[in-house]
Design a protein around this motif. Structure first.
Motif, PDB file in Angstrom:
ATOM      1  N   ARG A  10       0.831  -1.200   0.000  1.00  0.00           N
ATOM      2  CA  ARG A  10       0.000   0.000   0.000  1.00  0.00           C
ATOM      3  C   ARG A  10       0.864   1.248   0.000  1.00  0.00           C
ATOM      4  O   ARG A  10       1.974   1.249   0.534  1.00  0.00           O
ATOM      5  N   TYR A  11       0.342   2.311  -0.636  1.00  0.00           N
ATOM      6  CA  TYR A  11       0.924   3.640  -0.447  1.00  0.00           C
ATOM      7  C   TYR A  11      -0.204   4.647  -0.376  1.00  0.00           C
ATOM      8  O   TYR A  11      -1.321   4.393  -0.833  1.00  0.00           O
ATOM      9  N   SER A  12       0.079   5.813   0.232  1.00  0.00           N
ATOM     10  CA  SER A  12      -0.976   6.798   0.504  1.00  0.00           C
ATOM     11  C   SER A  12      -1.086   7.864  -0.572  1.00  0.00           C
ATOM     12  O   SER A  12      -2.176   8.136  -1.082  1.00  0.00           O
ATOM     13  N   ARG A  51      -4.332   5.070  -1.155  1.00  0.00           N
ATOM     14  CA  ARG A  51      -5.328   4.986  -0.083  1.00  0.00           C
ATOM     15  C   ARG A  51      -4.634   5.081   1.276  1.00  0.00           C
ATOM     16  O   ARG A  51      -3.755   4.287   1.585  1.00  0.00           O
ATOM     17  N   SER A  52      -5.056   6.056   2.038  1.00  0.00           N
ATOM     18  CA  SER A  52      -4.405   6.356   3.311  1.00  0.00           C
ATOM     19  C   SER A  52      -4.818   5.379   4.402  1.00  0.00           C
ATOM     20  O   SER A  52      -6.002   5.100   4.598  1.00  0.00           O
ATOM     21  N   ALA A  53      -3.811   4.873   5.150  1.00  0.00           N
ATOM     22  CA  ALA A  53      -4.090   4.059   6.337  1.00  0.00           C
ATOM     23  C   ALA A  53      -4.312   4.958   7.546  1.00  0.00           C
ATOM     24  O   ALA A  53      -4.903   4.536   8.536  1.00  0.00           O
ATOM     25  N   HIS A  55      -6.257   7.531   7.602  1.00  0.00           N
ATOM     26  CA  HIS A  55      -7.688   7.807   7.652  1.00  0.00           C
ATOM     27  C   HIS A  55      -8.520   6.551   7.423  1.00  0.00           C
ATOM     28  O   HIS A  55      -9.748   6.640   7.310  1.00  0.00           O
ATOM     29  N   ASN A  58      -8.006   2.431   3.193  1.00  0.00           N
ATOM     30  CA  ASN A  58      -7.741   1.090   2.657  1.00  0.00           C
ATOM     31  C   ASN A  58      -8.654   0.032   3.272  1.00  0.00           C
ATOM     32  O   ASN A  58      -8.890  -1.013   2.682  1.00  0.00           O
ATOM     33  N   ARG A  90       1.202  -0.617   7.352  1.00  0.00           N
ATOM     34  CA  ARG A  90       0.592  -0.775   6.041  1.00  0.00           C
ATOM     35  C   ARG A  90      -0.891  -1.122   6.183  1.00  0.00           C
ATOM     36  O   ARG A  90      -1.697  -0.837   5.306  1.00  0.00           O
ATOM     37  N   SER A 147       2.384   9.713  11.618  1.00  0.00           N
ATOM     38  CA  SER A 147       1.499  10.090  10.518  1.00  0.00           C
ATOM     39  C   SER A 147       0.776  11.386  10.814  1.00  0.00           C
ATOM     40  O   SER A 147       0.564  12.216   9.926  1.00  0.00           O
ATOM     41  N   SER A 151       0.897  14.658   8.527  1.00  0.00           N
ATOM     42  CA  SER A 151      -0.339  15.216   7.990  1.00  0.00           C
ATOM     43  C   SER A 151      -0.439  16.707   8.287  1.00  0.00           C
ATOM     44  O   SER A 151      -0.755  17.508   7.404  1.00  0.00           O
ATOM     45  N   GLY A 266      -8.587   9.905   0.289  1.00  0.00           N
ATOM     46  CA  GLY A 266      -7.487  10.203  -0.615  1.00  0.00           C
ATOM     47  C   GLY A 266      -7.823   9.963  -2.072  1.00  0.00           C
ATOM     48  O   GLY A 266      -6.948   9.911  -2.915  1.00  0.00           O
TER      49      GLY A 266
END
Length: 592
Positions: A10-12, A51-53, A55, A58, A90, A147, A151, A266
């Motif tokens: 995953r990446y944000s 997709r942010s973990a 918030h 995912n 992740r 995070s 942010s 996101g």
């Protein structure tokens, strides 16, 4: 038993997708799984891109991890599997409770969990002990705090850049330049790419001429026009309607910068209500952009033609008297073969149709919904009749005077704005008085004025939308000229010429006409909000002579149509001269 491994990456941020984040995570996951002796398969590689973990995007609906969790819940992997990820952050950065909930869900349903960093393994079917929970608390809370800092720092930096741009700092740039621009290698300023700008203008022109988004996609992909990709890398996946929609609605083509923000997921971007003019070089004239806006509003319910033949030229302009659009139904195509049996001896025969046979029918009646107009109007009879009537005006437009509707509408908008401002001033005065001393009558009056302002503002928004639509739409003479230009190609044997002609005519008719279909079988065609009108029977025969409604209000009253059209016609008509009356003789005023 060897366990099948599900590898998660995953990446944000969208920018990370242009790097090697996913590739690196999957490579580490494969190496780790093979080292442990688990089965690796590309079909079991799961990824959440952008997709942010932090918030939980995912693990929300639409995320790949969300789908995996639902499968685990349903017991898909009760026979054994292992979930592999680089680190618990992740999975989630929302705190240890979320990580614990995911871990508990998996191990309770046959799925073991492994993290590469720290080489930790949580086997299915075993209790999550206190030591594991403490470890989760330290690691997950640390990830969440980190995070949170990133942010806040990113939001602050973004806000400062937007503020700098608003203050005219041309050096402040955010992200990549739009797809039709390049960066000047010396100054790093955005500059127009000549070829892509021509393609962009072509897209706008095709849309204005009546082509639907699928049609434009086909035009670009058929000639193998390279799609616009980041950094000049050819992706080879062609154009699509979603990207064309973004281009046609992107105010950056006017040179404007509109700061956007993403939702917690996101994925969806929303405007912040700010517009910074002259931030980019302008690629599309404002007049062309306004025309596209007008066409988009016109197609809100009818859409642009996506089919190969554009069979129905009246889509978006033909309505039943009940207000429902007329539904186009094709029953027979010319040249199509139909098999049937002979009534005499039962032999199998083939019949080739020589003509098209299609009908227009009230969509409400077709769905058996509050309309008794069940007549089927033969389309092939009406198309040439209506086009001939419109073309007659195009050839001899001396009878067709164009009223200055835009100027009148602009004046009405200004007057309504003045009235709203006066009401707000009065409301402020009443509120100030109530602050000194409460009086019930004043409070009631304030509520009344406030309600009136709300109603007026709704009217104002509608008038402004109408103003933008009329200002953006081509004037009637321009549309009539388009119809005249292509009249010989409407039924051309050449497929491309026929399609191009029919989309242009359909677009013109949508702007120019409104056809109303009666339950008695008559069709009324109004030109430009009722300036002229024709009546046809269901076979396309004209009923009486065309009516110039500017001079015959008595005839106009008998025609069905939008009440606003009738009001427009009345406002444009010459009013009879009336003798002036001395105020002293107005006895009703003085009670005499």
């Amino acid at each position: 038993m060897t366990l099948p491994a599900f590898i998660y990456a995953r990446y944000s941020a969208a920018e990370q997708g242009r790097g090697t984040s996913l590739v690196r995570q999957f490579e580490k996951g494969r190496d780790y799984a093979q080292l442990k002796g688990w089965l690796v398969d590309p079909d079991r590689e799961i990824s959440d891109k952008g997709r942010s973990a932090f918030h939980g995007a995912n693990r929300s609906e639409g995320g790949a991890l969300y789908e995996f969790e639902r499968q685990v819940e349903k017991g898909f992997y009760r026979n054994g599997a292992v979930f592999v990820c680089e680190h618990f952050d992740r999975i989630s950065r929302m705190g240890w409770e979320e990580v614990h909930a995911f871990l508990k869900l998996c191990v309770s349903n046959g799925v073991s969990v492994a993290t590469i960093e720290g080489d930790r393994y949580y086997p299915a079917g075993q209790r999550i002990d206190g030591g594991t929970i403490m470890e989760l608390v330290f690691k997950a809370e640390g990830a969440r705090e980190e995070s949170d800092k990133k942010s806040k720092r990113g939001l602050y930096n973004w806000s400062k850049k937007v503020e700098a741009i608003q203050n005219g700092d041309s050096a402040a740039k955010i992200g990549l330049a739009p797809g039709w621009m390049d960066r000047d290698p010396k100054t790093n300023e955005p500059v127009l790419n000549d070829h892509r700008t021509k393609v962009l203008r072509e897209i706008f022109d095709l849309y204005i001429d009546g082509h639907g988004l699928p049609s434009i996609v086909q035009v670009l992909n058929d000639r193998k026009e390279p799609s616009w990709s980041i950094g000049g890398r050819a992706k080879g996946n062609g154009w699509n309607t979603a990207y064309l929609h973004k281009l046609l609605t992107n105010r950056a083509v006017l040179g404007e910068y509109v700061p956007m923000s993403r939702t917690h997921g996101g994925i969806v971007e929303t405007a912040k209500g700010l517009r910074v003019a002259n931030h980019y070089p302008q690629a599309i004239p404002a007049e062309v952009f306004e025309k596209v806006e007008a066409v988009r509003k016109l197609r809100r319910f009818s859409g642009g033609p996506a089919e190969a033949n554009v069979s129905n030229l009246f889509s978006g302009s033909a309505f039943c008297t009940c207000g429902a659009p007329m539904y186009f139904q094709s029953q027979q195509k010319a040249g199509r073969s139909t098999n049937h049996k002979s009534r005499i001896d039962g032999r199998k025969l083939t019949y080739t149709s020589g003509v098209n046979r299609s009908y227009l029918k009230c969509n409400n009646n077709r769905r058996k919904h509050k309309c008794g107009n069940g007549i089927n109007f033969r389309y092939e009879h009406l198309e040439p009749a209506i086009l001939d009537a419109v073309l007659a005006v195009a050839i001899d437009d001396k009878k067709f005077a164009i009223p200055d509707q835009i100027a009148a509408l602009s004046a009405n908008i200004a007057e309504l704005e003045r009235m709203i401002e006066n009401k707000r001033h009065n409301l402020t005065s009443i509120v100030d008085a109530l602050a000194e001393q409460f009086i019930k009558a004043l409070a009631v009056k304030a509520a009344q004025i406030e309600a009136e302002i709300d109603e007026d503002e709704i009217k104002l928004r509608e008038m402004r939308d109408d103003y933008a639509r009329q200002r953006g739409g081509a004037n009637p003479i321009e549309h009539l000229a388009r119809v005249l230009e292509v009249k010989e190609s409407i039924n051309s044997e050449d497929k491309h010429a026929r399609y191009s002609a029919r989309v242009r005519v359909k677009q013109a008719l949508s702007f120019l006409t409104r056809s109303v279909f009666d339950a008695d079988g008559a069709v009324t065609v109004m030109l430009q909000n009722g300036l002229m009108a024709w009546r046809f029977d269901r076979n396309g025969n004209q009923i009486a002579a065309p009516v110039d409604l500017r001079n015959r209000l008595d005839l106009h009253r008998g025609l069905p149509g939008n009440p606003q059209m009738i009001a427009d016609v009345r406002n444009r008509m010459e009013q009879p001269d009336r003798p002036k009356v001395d105020p002293s003789e107005q006895k009703w005023k003085y009670g005499g």
